[in-house]
Design a protein around this motif. Structure first.
Motif, short mmCIF file in Angstrom:
data_model
loop_
_atom_site.label_atom_id
_atom_site.label_comp_id
_atom_site.label_asym_id
_atom_site.label_seq_id
_atom_site.Cartn_x
_atom_site.Cartn_y
_atom_site.Cartn_z
N VAL A 52 33.31 -84.28 -65.76
CA VAL A 52 34.04 -83.19 -66.13
C VAL A 52 35.00 -83.66 -67.64
O VAL A 52 36.50 -83.59 -68.44
CB VAL A 52 35.30 -83.46 -65.00
CG1 VAL A 52 36.37 -82.01 -66.20
CG2 VAL A 52 34.03 -82.41 -63.86
N LEU A 53 35.66 -85.21 -67.47
CA LEU A 53 36.91 -85.65 -68.27
C LEU A 53 35.73 -85.85 -69.48
O LEU A 53 37.45 -85.89 -70.56
CB LEU A 53 37.30 -87.29 -67.75
CG LEU A 53 38.56 -86.87 -66.45
CD1 LEU A 53 38.32 -87.73 -65.66
CD2 LEU A 53 39.95 -86.03 -66.98
N SER A 54 34.79 -86.22 -69.51
CA SER A 54 33.88 -86.02 -70.80
C SER A 54 34.34 -85.04 -71.47
O SER A 54 33.80 -84.99 -72.71
CB SER A 54 32.47 -86.98 -70.76
OG SER A 54 31.95 -85.78 -69.99
N ALA A 55 34.26 -83.79 -70.61
CA ALA A 55 34.36 -81.95 -71.16
C ALA A 55 35.61 -81.71 -72.01
O ALA A 55 35.65 -81.22 -72.31
CB ALA A 55 33.54 -81.61 -70.50
N ALA B 264 40.33 -83.81 -62.79
CA ALA B 264 39.79 -84.88 -62.44
C ALA B 264 40.49 -85.52 -62.67
O ALA B 264 39.74 -86.83 -61.82
CB ALA B 264 38.56 -84.60 -63.18
N HIS B 265 41.29 -86.14 -63.45
CA HIS B 265 42.15 -86.67 -63.43
C HIS B 265 42.90 -87.16 -61.30
O HIS B 265 42.50 -88.47 -60.67
CB HIS B 265 43.52 -86.62 -63.79
CG HIS B 265 42.78 -87.09 -65.31
ND1 HIS B 265 42.60 -88.56 -65.65
CD2 HIS B 265 43.64 -86.40 -66.66
CE1 HIS B 265 42.39 -88.48 -67.35
NE2 HIS B 265 42.50 -87.35 -67.41
N LEU B 266 43.03 -86.10 -60.52
CA LEU B 266 43.13 -86.36 -59.44
C LEU B 266 42.44 -86.62 -58.78
O LEU B 266 42.81 -87.44 -58.08
CB LEU B 266 44.40 -85.17 -58.65
CG LEU B 266 44.82 -84.54 -57.78
CD1 LEU B 266 46.08 -85.53 -57.33
CD2 LEU B 266 45.23 -83.33 -57.18
N GLY B 267 41.06 -86.05 -59.04
CA GLY B 267 40.02 -86.48 -58.08
C GLY B 267 40.01 -87.65 -58.52
O GLY B 267 39.78 -88.65 -56.86
#
Length: 472
Positions: free
Chosen positions: A160-163, A170-173
């Motif tokens: 997700v972070l790559s997109a 995503a950071h929180l996950g």
């Protein structure tokens, strides 16, 4: 979804972009970024109980573009959670069979319900429709995290972070995964990144607050939990956590405010007791009294009725103080401190007959005040061989009290008529005031208690009448 979304019409300028062209399919889909942020905005508004504006916004957008599934998906996401919302996502999937959003909506619902097998299946169907839909990958990461498959969850969060390199979810996950894996430094770094991207992200504040508490940094923890409470004012656990941290930090006023808010959301004995304690610390007697009264209603065994009486007495509310003390004595008639306090209430109000009764019931704690009042009222243990002599002895005591009262009330006059019921042992079992035209509490209490304490002829149970007349 390959067409330009009408979401661009309602999001902030520059946030929405057109969908990828066919030759760009291998590149991360940027059209999902505004959808992701819109979902965060909906969640934040719901936490702040300000969801109506979001519902109106996306409902209007959906009506304006009925063929575009994006605004409809967001309009459904803004609806109250439950079966009806799930049904709307199901209808969206049927109405737009080429879009993954209906399946994504159902997957997100299943994650919130913790029905993970169904969430798995919905994610698979969403990715079959749109293999490049990283919002579905985000949902898959959340399912893996719930199943404690940390490596799989972390891998999907990184996809997700790559997109979307700033994606707060995503950071929180990744922060949660790192904490679960014991990497607290990475957990903090990712949570801070999540907050940087979304300053209203409740979960990031809560996680950072927990991390600060784990290293005994109450000041920083309280700051983060303050942010959590601002992001989610109706989260009672957050307010309770913040209240305890503020108490630890020495901020009694702040703690009282948080306990008050927590109690307003839900009452329980622990929170009510904590609110009463915090209110006492800041000298807010009105709040303390209400908290104690509610505490006694929620859990009668936990009520601090003597403290309630103390507060009421301080404000000259004698009736309220008496009621509170009688509640305490209803649970424990032998409560010496409650009886002592009741005696003081009666004494302050001028009800000396009842004051002496309460001081006597208090036992040793009430001894000094009982003796003082008995001296003031000229109370003695009168014993005479017959009732006529007893009448004269009590008359002398009552006259002495009457003469003392004339100094303050020169016009005092009238008559007292009482009836005593005595048993075979010569003890008074009942004293009734039948007439009182004197209307003086000292004189009445003197007559009452001298007759109550007197010894009557033995073996002659019955009723005896006594009359005392007073003229200047």
């Amino acid at each position: 979804m390959k067409l330009v979304s009408s979401i661009a019409l309602v999001l902030l300028a520059g946030c929405a972009t057109g969908g990828p062209r066919p030759e760009e399919h291998a590149r991360p889909r940027q059209d999902l970024v505004p959808v992701s942020r819109a979902l965060l905005a909906i969640d934040a508004a719901d936490r702040k109980d300000d969801i109506a504006a979001q519902r109106a916004r996306w409902s209007q957008a959906a009506d304006a573009a009925p063929r575009d599934p994006v605004p409809r998906f967001l309009a459904i996401s803004a609806q109250p959670p439950g079966e009806d919302r799930w049904e709307e996502f199901k209808n969206l999937a049927a109405t737009h069979p080429d879009s993954a959003l209906g399946q994504l909506g159902m997957a997100r619902t299943y994650v919130s319900w913790n029905t993970l097998d169904q969430a798995d299946r919905a994610v698979v169907r969403a990715l079959e429709l749109e293999p490049d839909n990283w919002l579905a990958v985000l949902a898959r990461a959340q399912v893996s995290e719930r199943r404690e498959r940390l490596e799989a969850a972390a891998a999907d969060y990184r996809v997700v972070l790559s997109a979307d390199p700033a994606n707060p979810d995503a950071h929180l996950g990744l922060a949660r995964v790192a904490r679960a894996a014991g990497d607290l430094q990475q957990a903090e770094s990712e949570a801070i990144a999540a907050l940087k991207a979304e300053p209203d992200l409740f979960g990031a504040y809560a996680l950072l607050g927990e991390l600060a508490s784990s290293r005994d940094d109450a000041v920083t923890a309280a700051d983060y939990w303050t942010g959590a409470v601002e992001a989610s004012p109706r989260d009672r656990n957050a307010r309770v956590t913040l209240a305890r941290l503020l108490e630890k930090r020495g901020d009694a006023a702040g703690a009282a405010e948080q306990w008050k808010a927590a109690v307003a959301l839900k009452e329980d004995p622990d929170a009510l007791a904590a609110l009463a304690h915090a209110a006492r610390a800041v000298h807010d007697q009105a709040t303390e009294q209400r908290a104690l009264e509610r505490l006694s209603a929620v859990d009668p065994s936990a009520g601090e009725w003597r403290r309630i009486a103390e507060i009421r007495l301080a404000s000259q509310d004698f009736d309220g103080a008496e009621k509170a003390l009688r509640r305490a004595l209803g649970s424990d008639p032998r409560d010496a401190q409650a009886n002592l306090a009741l005696g003081r209430v009666h004494s302050a109000r001028g009800d000396l007959q009842q004051a002496l009764e309460a001081f006597r019931a208090a036992g040793e704690p009430g001894r000094a005040e009982r003796e003082t009042l008995e001296r003031r009222l000229n109370i003695e243990r009168v014993a005479r061989p017959d009732v006529n002599q007893l009448q004269r002895a009590v008359q002398a005591l009552v006259d002495r009290t009457y003469r003392a009262r004339l100094a303050e009330a020169p016009s005092l006059s009238g008559a007292l008529r009482l009836r005593v019921t005595a048993d075979a042992a010569g003890a008074a079992t009942l004293v009734e005031v039948l007439e009182d035209s004197v209307h003086d509490p000292d004189v009445r209490a003197c007559a009452y208690w001298n007759l109550k304490d007197a010894s009557y002829p033995p073996n002659r149970p019955g009723r005896y009448a006594f009359t005392f007349a007073f003229r200047r």
